[in-house]
Structures are given as C-alpha cells and as structure tokens.
Design a protein around this motif. Structure first.
Motif, PDB file in Angstrom:
ATOM      1  N   THR A  50       0.968  -1.261  -0.103  1.00  0.00           N
ATOM      2  CA  THR A  50      -0.079  -0.031   0.040  1.00  0.00           C
ATOM      3  C   THR A  50       0.958   1.121   0.043  1.00  0.00           C
ATOM      4  O   THR A  50       0.439   2.357  -0.332  1.00  0.00           O
ATOM      5  CB  THR A  50      -0.844   0.052   1.059  1.00  0.00           C
ATOM      6  N   ARG A  51       2.037   1.321   0.223  1.00  0.00           N
ATOM      7  CA  ARG A  51       2.951   2.422   0.331  1.00  0.00           C
ATOM      8  C   ARG A  51       3.875   2.386  -0.895  1.00  0.00           C
ATOM      9  O   ARG A  51       4.682   3.476  -1.227  1.00  0.00           O
ATOM     10  CB  ARG A  51       3.824   2.640   1.651  1.00  0.00           C
ATOM     11  N   PRO A  53       4.463   3.467  -4.481  1.00  0.00           N
ATOM     12  CA  PRO A  53       3.898   4.405  -5.439  1.00  0.00           C
ATOM     13  C   PRO A  53       3.287   3.874  -6.672  1.00  0.00           C
ATOM     14  O   PRO A  53       3.991   3.001  -7.355  1.00  0.00           O
ATOM     15  CB  PRO A  53       4.939   5.435  -5.610  1.00  0.00           C
ATOM     16  N   ASP A  54       2.120   4.087  -7.088  1.00  0.00           N
ATOM     17  CA  ASP A  54       1.507   3.690  -8.246  1.00  0.00           C
ATOM     18  C   ASP A  54       1.667   2.303  -8.626  1.00  0.00           C
ATOM     19  O   ASP A  54       2.072   1.844  -9.354  1.00  0.00           O
ATOM     20  CB  ASP A  54       2.056   4.349  -9.776  1.00  0.00           C
ATOM     21  N   ARG A  57      -1.678  -3.355 -10.727  1.00  0.00           N
ATOM     22  CA  ARG A  57      -2.813  -4.405 -10.337  1.00  0.00           C
ATOM     23  C   ARG A  57      -2.569  -5.592  -9.517  1.00  0.00           C
ATOM     24  O   ARG A  57      -3.193  -5.715  -8.415  1.00  0.00           O
ATOM     25  CB  ARG A  57      -3.633  -4.805 -11.615  1.00  0.00           C
ATOM     26  N   ASN A  60      -2.055  -4.436  -5.909  1.00  0.00           N
ATOM     27  CA  ASN A  60      -3.226  -4.452  -5.067  1.00  0.00           C
ATOM     28  C   ASN A  60      -4.122  -5.398  -4.731  1.00  0.00           C
ATOM     29  O   ASN A  60      -4.768  -5.576  -3.595  1.00  0.00           O
ATOM     30  CB  ASN A  60      -4.189  -3.310  -6.162  1.00  0.00           C
ATOM     31  N   GLN A 113      -2.214   5.371   3.189  1.00  0.00           N
ATOM     32  CA  GLN A 113      -1.686   5.368   2.095  1.00  0.00           C
ATOM     33  C   GLN A 113      -2.324   4.554   0.886  1.00  0.00           C
ATOM     34  O   GLN A 113      -1.622   4.668  -0.308  1.00  0.00           O
ATOM     35  CB  GLN A 113      -0.094   4.852   2.248  1.00  0.00           C
ATOM     36  N   SER A 114      -3.204   3.721   0.916  1.00  0.00           N
ATOM     37  CA  SER A 114      -3.680   2.987  -0.016  1.00  0.00           C
ATOM     38  C   SER A 114      -4.276   3.864  -1.130  1.00  0.00           C
ATOM     39  O   SER A 114      -5.006   4.674  -0.877  1.00  0.00           O
ATOM     40  CB  SER A 114      -4.352   1.750   0.307  1.00  0.00           C
ATOM     41  N   GLY A 115      -4.189   3.596  -2.506  1.00  0.00           N
ATOM     42  CA  GLY A 115      -4.787   3.985  -3.575  1.00  0.00           C
ATOM     43  C   GLY A 115      -6.463   3.607  -3.781  1.00  0.00           C
ATOM     44  O   GLY A 115      -6.877   4.134  -4.598  1.00  0.00           O
ATOM     45  N   VAL A 116      -6.646   2.592  -3.179  1.00  0.00           N
ATOM     46  CA  VAL A 116      -7.762   1.865  -3.291  1.00  0.00           C
ATOM     47  C   VAL A 116      -9.049   2.262  -2.299  1.00  0.00           C
ATOM     48  O   VAL A 116      -8.505   1.758  -0.925  1.00  0.00           O
ATOM     49  CB  VAL A 116      -7.455   0.270  -3.349  1.00  0.00           C
ATOM     50  N   ALA A 117     -10.038   2.823  -2.584  1.00  0.00           N
ATOM     51  CA  ALA A 117     -11.085   3.346  -1.437  1.00  0.00           C
ATOM     52  C   ALA A 117     -11.469   2.049  -0.605  1.00  0.00           C
ATOM     53  O   ALA A 117     -11.552   2.186   0.605  1.00  0.00           O
ATOM     54  CB  ALA A 117     -12.064   3.979  -2.332  1.00  0.00           C
ATOM     55  N   ARG A 120      -8.896   1.160   1.861  1.00  0.00           N
ATOM     56  CA  ARG A 120      -8.890   2.396   2.888  1.00  0.00           C
ATOM     57  C   ARG A 120      -9.928   2.156   3.779  1.00  0.00           C
ATOM     58  O   ARG A 120      -9.854   2.255   5.088  1.00  0.00           O
ATOM     59  CB  ARG A 120      -8.807   3.675   2.133  1.00  0.00           C
TER      60      ARG A 120
END
Length: 340
Positions: A50-51, A53-54, A57, A60, A113-117, A120
């Motif tokens: 989760t930390r 960057p970018d 898939r 994730n 830090q996760s980009g996935v709602a 989070r």
C-alpha cells in the motif's frame, strides 16, 4: 556514474503468495507451504504494497489478500492470532503480542496510503477493532502506535487511534540517565529501531516536542551502535549488550529494514544528514556492503536472503527477508538515495 538505489522488485513475493496468504518460509527460492502463514508477514505485505507509489494491479491484489488475512486474524475484541497452517486453520489463540501491533501498523498504513478506496475503508474499520486492545509489550505497542500515527494523518479525529497513541506515550520508558547505554532495555534484541521510531511518530502526532526529541536522540545512539565505518553491522539474532564484540552473527534483514524505516521517519522531521546516511547504509547492506561482503538479495527477482552468517549467507528466500529488502528499497527510492 552514480545511480539511485535499485527499485524494489515484487516477483518473488508474488511467487510466495497464493489466494490465502504469503508463505512464511522457502527452501532457496521454492515456497514451503507446509510451514503455513503468519500475521507478522501479512502485516508487512500490506505495508509494502500500500505504500508503493502507483502500484500495479497485482500489488493491489496482494494488498487485498493481506487485508483479508488480517481481518480473519482479529478477534472481535481486538487481539490477533498469528499462525495459520497451509489449509487455513489457525494454530494459536488471539493475543496482544507483536502480531497484534504489526497488524495495527499495517492497517493504519493502508488507511493512510492505499490508493484503493475499499482498502482504505476496510483498514479503518479493522484498525478500530484492533485498537480496543492494549499490550504490555513495548514493541507491540510501538508498532500499534505507528499505525495510529499513520491513520491520524488522514483522520485526525479518529478516536480509537488517538486514545491508543496517548496510552502508548504514557507508557514510554523515561530516559535512564546512562549516557553510555541510554537504551531502555539491558540488551538490544530485535526490530530495535521501532522503539525510537514510535517515539518520533507519537511526538509529532501529539505535538510533544520532548518525546519527539527523545526518539531522535535514541535513534541517533542506535545508529552509532550499529554502524562501523559507515557500514551496518547490526545486532545479531541473539541480541547484544554493552561491551559485546562486533561483528556478531547471525544478522537478520529485519534489523536493517527497521533501521531504514526509522531513519526515513526521522528524516521527515529533522534535516540531519545522518538519517539519509542510515537509509543509504541499509540499502547498501543488502547490496553487499556488510560484514561478509555478500549480496543479501536477488536483484533478478527481488527476493531477500534469510540471514548473514560469519561464513556466508543463508540463501533461503523467506517472506520476512524478502519483505525487508522491499521495504528498505522503497525508503531508498523515496529519498532518492544514491547507490554506493
């Protein structure tokens, strides 16, 4: 020509992981399913995925697997199980040992830090559940405090996280007054740098300048203790105390990654070059700048080797060592550390 330290590679971590979790052990590069999984490792998986960057898939997906594992590990009252066999049976009862603290560290990191709602939201709910509990063990509370500090950066009104970090701070050992051995324990043991890192994080969160400085001072002392001529010669698996000879073995990658994480946190609040030097030394340790002069990772797959011995390297590539090199290289990349 100088170059930034290598980017972390997740190929071996993917190889160690199935739909249930990341296998704890490997024989060389081959996973050993018979040894099962552990919450300690799955927490680290959630942190590094989760930390990143970018993340692509598949990362994730790994984060989702780790989050589900940690959810199953938690009791409704907060404590965590740690060990699961290869077919999904838990082998221990919920407790508030290091696995509980690492679980909260990972959940707070994912929430921030996760980009996935979905990740989070789930991480916050699971953190609130885990934060009902408290531990008497300093490292467990330190890891939990790191998670609380992370969560509070995005949810400053989260009551469970704030109460946890307040309780952590109230239990931090006071300085012992011994300039030669200011460490709050008679010996260095394992994951040592998490103790000053948590002080720094809690000091920043609670706007307690004294606690923050105590953490910086203690981390500075630890770096002096673990560095020899700019190279990490870290505390061995058996620990070390005042006057113990160095170098000592076996050295574990988790010690190096813990130092890198703590130095990265220190560098965000203090401009001293010593913190960047610490991250550089940690990345260099994996690249062969260590007491045996041996590579401690496989640059083709991203695997970490399990231990540094006086006569060479344990080339088994288990989860803990692989996650340690991934974490360390993430910090080196974050601060654009130049490879030696």
């Amino acid at each position: 020509m100088t170059a930034i330290a290598p980017a972390p590679l997740f190929d071996h971590l993917r190889r160690l992981t199935n739909s249930r979790g990341t296998f704890e052990h490997a024989c060389f590069a081959e996973p050993r399913p018979e040894h099962g999984f552990c919450t300690d490792d799955m927490a680290r998986v959630l942190v590094v995925t989760t930390r990143e960057p970018d993340p692509e898939r598949t990362l994730n997906g790994l984060a989702g697997t780790a989050l589900r594992f940690l959810d199953e590990a938690q009791a409704l009252t907060g404590p965590c199980r740690n060990r699961m066999d290869s077919v999904g049976r838990w082998l221990d009862e919920p407790d508030v040992l290091d696995a509980w603290g690492r679980c909260l560290w990972a959940l707070g990191t994912a929430a921030a830090q996760s980009g996935v709602a979905h990740v989070r939201r789930s991480a916050v709910m699971q953190f609130d559940r885990g934060a009902q509990a408290r531990s008497v063990w300093p490292r467990a509370m330190a890891f939990a405090a790191l998670g609380a500090a992370e969560l509070l950066t995005v949810q400053p009104d989260n009551r469970a996280a704030r109460l946890l970090i307040i309780d952590y701070s109230a239990g931090v050992a006071m300085p012992n007054g011994d300039l030669a051995w200011p460490w709050p324990e008679p010996r260095l043991t394992y994951a040592n740098a998490v103790l000053p890192e948590a002080m720094i994080a809690a000091g920043v969160t609670l706007e307690d300048a004294s606690l923050q400085q105590r953490g910086l001072d203690l981390l500075g002392w630890l770096l002096d203790n673990e560095l020899t001529n700019g190279r990490f010669s870290v505390t061995p698996v058996g620990g070390s105390g005042p006057g113990d000879p160095r170098p000592a073995f076996d050295q574990q990658p988790i010690e190096v990654s813990s130092l890198a994480d703590a130095c990265a946190r220190a560098a965000t609040v203090d401009k001293g070059v010593v913190w960047l030097d610490g991250i550089r030394a940690a990345a260099a340790w994996f690249q062969g700048d260590n007491d045996a002069g041996q590579l401690m990772w496989d640059p083709e797959t991203g695997a970490g080797f399990d231990g540094l011995h006086a006569d060479g390297v344990n080339r088994n590539q288990g989860a803990e060592s692989t996650l340690a090199v991934l974490s360390t290289l993430q910090q080196a990349q974050r601060f654009s550390i130049v490879s030696q």
